[in-house]
Design a protein around this motif. Structure first.
Motif, mmCIF file in Angstrom:
data_model
loop_
_atom_site.group_PDB
_atom_site.id
_atom_site.type_symbol
_atom_site.label_atom_id
_atom_site.label_comp_id
_atom_site.label_asym_id
_atom_site.label_seq_id
_atom_site.Cartn_x
_atom_site.Cartn_y
_atom_site.Cartn_z
ATOM 1 N N THR A 80 -4.961 14.478 2.026
ATOM 2 C CA THR A 80 -6.425 14.413 2.006
ATOM 3 C C THR A 80 -6.914 13.023 1.607
ATOM 4 N N SER A 81 -5.975 12.126 1.376
ATOM 5 C CA SER A 81 -6.312 10.779 0.943
ATOM 6 C C SER A 81 -6.401 9.858 2.159
ATOM 7 N N ASN A 82 -7.457 9.045 2.184
ATOM 8 C CA ASN A 82 -7.773 8.265 3.376
ATOM 9 C C ASN A 82 -8.500 7.004 2.937
ATOM 10 N N ASN A 144 -17.090 16.358 -0.338
ATOM 11 C CA ASN A 144 -16.069 15.446 0.190
ATOM 12 C C ASN A 144 -15.066 15.143 -0.919
ATOM 13 N N GLY A 146 -11.886 14.938 -1.172
ATOM 14 C CA GLY A 146 -10.830 13.954 -0.922
ATOM 15 C C GLY A 146 -11.322 12.533 -1.173
#
Ligand SMILES: *[C@@H]1O[C@H](CO)[C@@H](O)[C@H](O)[C@H]1NC(C)=O
Ligand SMILES: *[C@@H]1O[C@H](CO)[C@@H](O)[C@H](O)[C@H]1NC(C)=O
Ligand SMILES: *[C@@H]1O[C@H](CO)[C@@H](O)[C@H](O)[C@H]1NC(C)=O
Ligand SMILES: *[C@@H]1O[C@H](CO)[C@@H](O)[C@H](O)[C@H]1NC(C)=O
Ligand SMILES: *[C@@H]1O[C@H](CO)[C@@H](O)[C@H](O)[C@H]1NC(C)=O
Ligand SMILES: *[C@@H]1O[C@H](CO)[C@@H](O)[C@H](O)[C@H]1NC(C)=O
Ligand SMILES: *[C@@H]1O[C@H](CO)[C@@H](O)[C@H](O)[C@H]1NC(C)=O
Ligand SMILES: *[C@@H]1O[C@H](CO)[C@@H](O)[C@H](O)[C@H]1NC(C)=O
Length: 538
Positions: A80-82, A144, A146
């Motif tokens: 989920t990390s971006n 949101n 993440g």
């Protein structure tokens, strides 16, 4: 296919010690696992400008007159990390790695602050924290989780890990020392990172840290509300902020023993706001009784139900920086307050500052969105790995109350001193009289504020780094940190500089030592009051 850039990079590599990989996208990509993608790589010859991509709305200023370096931008997808990050890899590398921080709710790569770190010859990294926005816009955080976690701590740590891999691969050499320097949210990022990942940095320089996120952001809404609505009798118009600031200087400047426009000991001043009261003989540049009530609120800690201390007040001397949080020009508190409640705490866009109550604080305490708050006061794991922490805060900060740093210092002391740990051995805190948020000083004050802290070089010029004219550990907080980590020489004082016009190639107006808390600056009473050597810390 060899581009001109690649060939130039290859030449640079040959002349400055054969890099393992060259400054091009494909070559650099080979340093990474699949979660990271190199967006671009661009070799910059000496003295060039790095043109910041137009999409980077938080940090639009392009740094100039750079040291020859490879500029790289990387995107990361990891569950989920971006997030993304940028790196400058100098041709003439000094073996050190430096990460720099961000500000407010901003998402973007801070290329300008990276450039200030590049000037020394460090490999430098900045993360975009996982989203794209300006500092005062928190709408991205709504539903949101993440992105909020990335902003809270994940993007910084992940970017550090990957940028270190890239640096090691590029030079085919180990990193000798790793540092961090950031202010505001950047200060928080440094503290959070050393609390969760003590191995990442040998030294962390944290300025005006927004460390108590879950109370700071709601307080920002609360303090703004004191001066609202902007049509009310108790509203203090921003045109009166300088009047209040001047009265604080009139009453409090001398409390430290020297009348020099710098209020360096506001707590020693018995400030009497009633001198500002409007009377039939004084009808302008004055405050009415309801306005004096508002002033009293601004200068008071936020304490809620059952005498619970929620957040410290803005200090006297901060008035010149009150416009962002207190002016009420839009008839709302600064977005940094309400946006946190609406979008981080999930109350939604319909939430209004008038709805504020203690329940907001209680919810924030339970949720701490993004685990952003850096309140693990037990820094002993960082101490155990040999880490060093330098912390500073401007005493004229109008955005993050100076007292929140004093409180942080006290909490860390109360956690570690009972264990027999001396803070001075690894953690030193410096107050900066007359400095505003991270940088700068009011034109009516002219306090020495420059010591190459995060964001400071940008205040001089897009090409500045370090302390021009004083490139040593006595005057430069990053060099002081390097001396502490690398030579074991701990800073007792850091000399701050004020130039006449705060530009490059300018005359020095004043220099003065910043003192390790709780010591205070004391003038000897002899010689030039604007020279650092007539002052000591007592
Ligand atoms: C560096 O670039 C600036 C313009 O950005 C120019 O004025 C200066 O002469 C250049 N210096 C050198 C050493 O080339
Ligand atoms: C904040 O960001 C959102 C999403 O990018 C944008 O739609 C909105 O216009 C921004 N608000 C302000 C006040 O800039
Ligand atoms: C990727 O995600 C994992 C699991 O959350 C985490 O442990 C790791 O640090 C992340 N790595 C990077 C480089 O972001
Ligand atoms: C106000 O001004 C008048 C005229 O100068 C003077 O007589 C009076 O004493 C003043 N009042 C106060 C309270 O200072
Ligand atoms: C305040 O204290 C009372 C008495 O101890 C307690 O019942 C109440 O829950 C407390 N309120 C809050 C909001 O903590
Ligand atoms: C008060 O806020 C409104 C926006 O609602 C703005 O148009 C107005 O200029 C503000 N007035 C003052 C005195 O700041
Ligand atoms: C947030 O912090 C808490 C307490 O340290 C921890 O239990 C939890 O796993 C963290 N959550 C995330 C997503 O990192
Ligand atoms: C500072 O700026 C003022 C006005 O721009 C100018 O007149 C003065 O010469 C400058 N002083 C120095 C030392 O650069």
């Amino acid at each position: 296919m060899k581009t001109t850039q690649t060939r130039l990079a290859a030449i640079a590599a040959l002349t400055s010690g054969a890099f393992a990989i060259t400054c091009d996208k494909d070559s650099l990509q080979s340093a990474f696992s699949s979660i990271a993608t190199v967006d671009f790589a661009q070799w910059l010859p000496a003295n060039s400008t790095f043109t910041v991509p137009k999409t980077d709305i938080a940090y639009p200023v392009s740094p100039t007159q750079l040291r020859a370096a490879c500029a790289v931008q990387v995107s990361v997808k990891n569950g989920t990390s971006n997030y993304g990050f940028g790196v400058f890899l100098p041709d003439d590398w000094n073996g050190r790695f430096l990460a720099v921080g961000n500000g407010g709710f901003a998402g973007g790569i801070n290329w300008l602050d990276m450039a200030a770190g590049l000037g020394y010859g460090n490999a430098v990294m900045s993360t975009d924290t996982g989203h794209n926005s300006v500092s005062s816009n928190g709408t991205w955080a709504y539903n949101n989780e993440g992105a909020v976690l990335d902003w809270g701590y994940r993007a910084m740590h992940g970017s550090v890990v990957l940028a270190k891999e890239l640096t090691t691969a590029y030079y085919s050499n180990k990193i000798l020392y790793s540092y961090y320097s950031g202010c505001s949210t950047g200060g928080r990022q440094g503290l959070k990172n050393l609390q969760l990942f003590p191995e990442d940095f040998d030294g962390v320089v944290a300025g005006a840290p927004a460390w108590w996120t879950k109370h700071l952001q709601p307080w920002t809404s609360k303090v703004g509300s004191y001066n609202l609505p902007n049509t009310s009798a108790h509203h203090i118009p921003p045109s009166l902020f300088p009047v209040i600031g001047a009265e604080v200087i009139r009453q409090c400047d001398g409390a430290d023993g020297v009348v020099d426009t710098i209020v360096s000991d506001p707590n020693a001043c018995d400030f009497q706001p009633d001198f500002l009261l409007c009377t039939p003989n004084k009808t302008t540049s004055c405050l009415t009784s309801p306005q004096l009530d508002t002033l009293h609120q601004i200068y008071s800690d936020y304490v809620d139900t059952n005498q619970t201390f929620v957040f410290p007040h803005l200090w006297m001397g901060s008035e010149a920086q009150w416009v962002p949080l207190l002016a009420g020009l839009t008839n709302q508190p600064n977005n940094l307050g309400p946006d946190y409640v609406k979008y981080f705490l999930g109350r939604g866009p319909q939430w209004q500052w008038q709805d504020f109550d203690y329940g907001v604080i209680q919810q924030a305490d339970v949720q701490d969105p993004g685990n952003a708050t850096a309140d693990d006061f037990d820094l002993s794991p960082f101490l155990a790995r040999g880490g060093k922490l330098l912390h500073y805060h401007g005493m004229s900060d109008g955005l993050i109350p100076t007292g929140s740093s004093v409180y942080l210092h006290s909490q860390i002391l109360r956690t570690l001193a009972p264990k027999g740990i001396s803070l001075d051995s690894f953690y030193r805190f410096f107050l900066v009289p007359g400095m505003q948020h991270c940088a700068g000083t009011p034109s009516t004050v002219n306090a020495p504020w420059y010591f190459a802290g995060a964001n400071q070089a940008a205040g001089l010029s897009s090409s500045a780094y370090g302390v021009p004219g004083f490139r040593d550990a006595k005057h430069d907080v990053l060099l002081a940190m390097m001396d502490w980590v690398e030579k074991g020489v701990a800073p007792n004082e850091i000399v701050a500089t004020k130039w006449v016009n705060d530009t490059l190639q300018d005359k020095v107006m004043r220099q003065r030592p910043l003192c390790m808390f709780p010591k205070k600056q004391k003038w000897s009473g002899k010689g030039d009051v604007n020279a650092a050597n007539t002052w000591s810390c007592e």
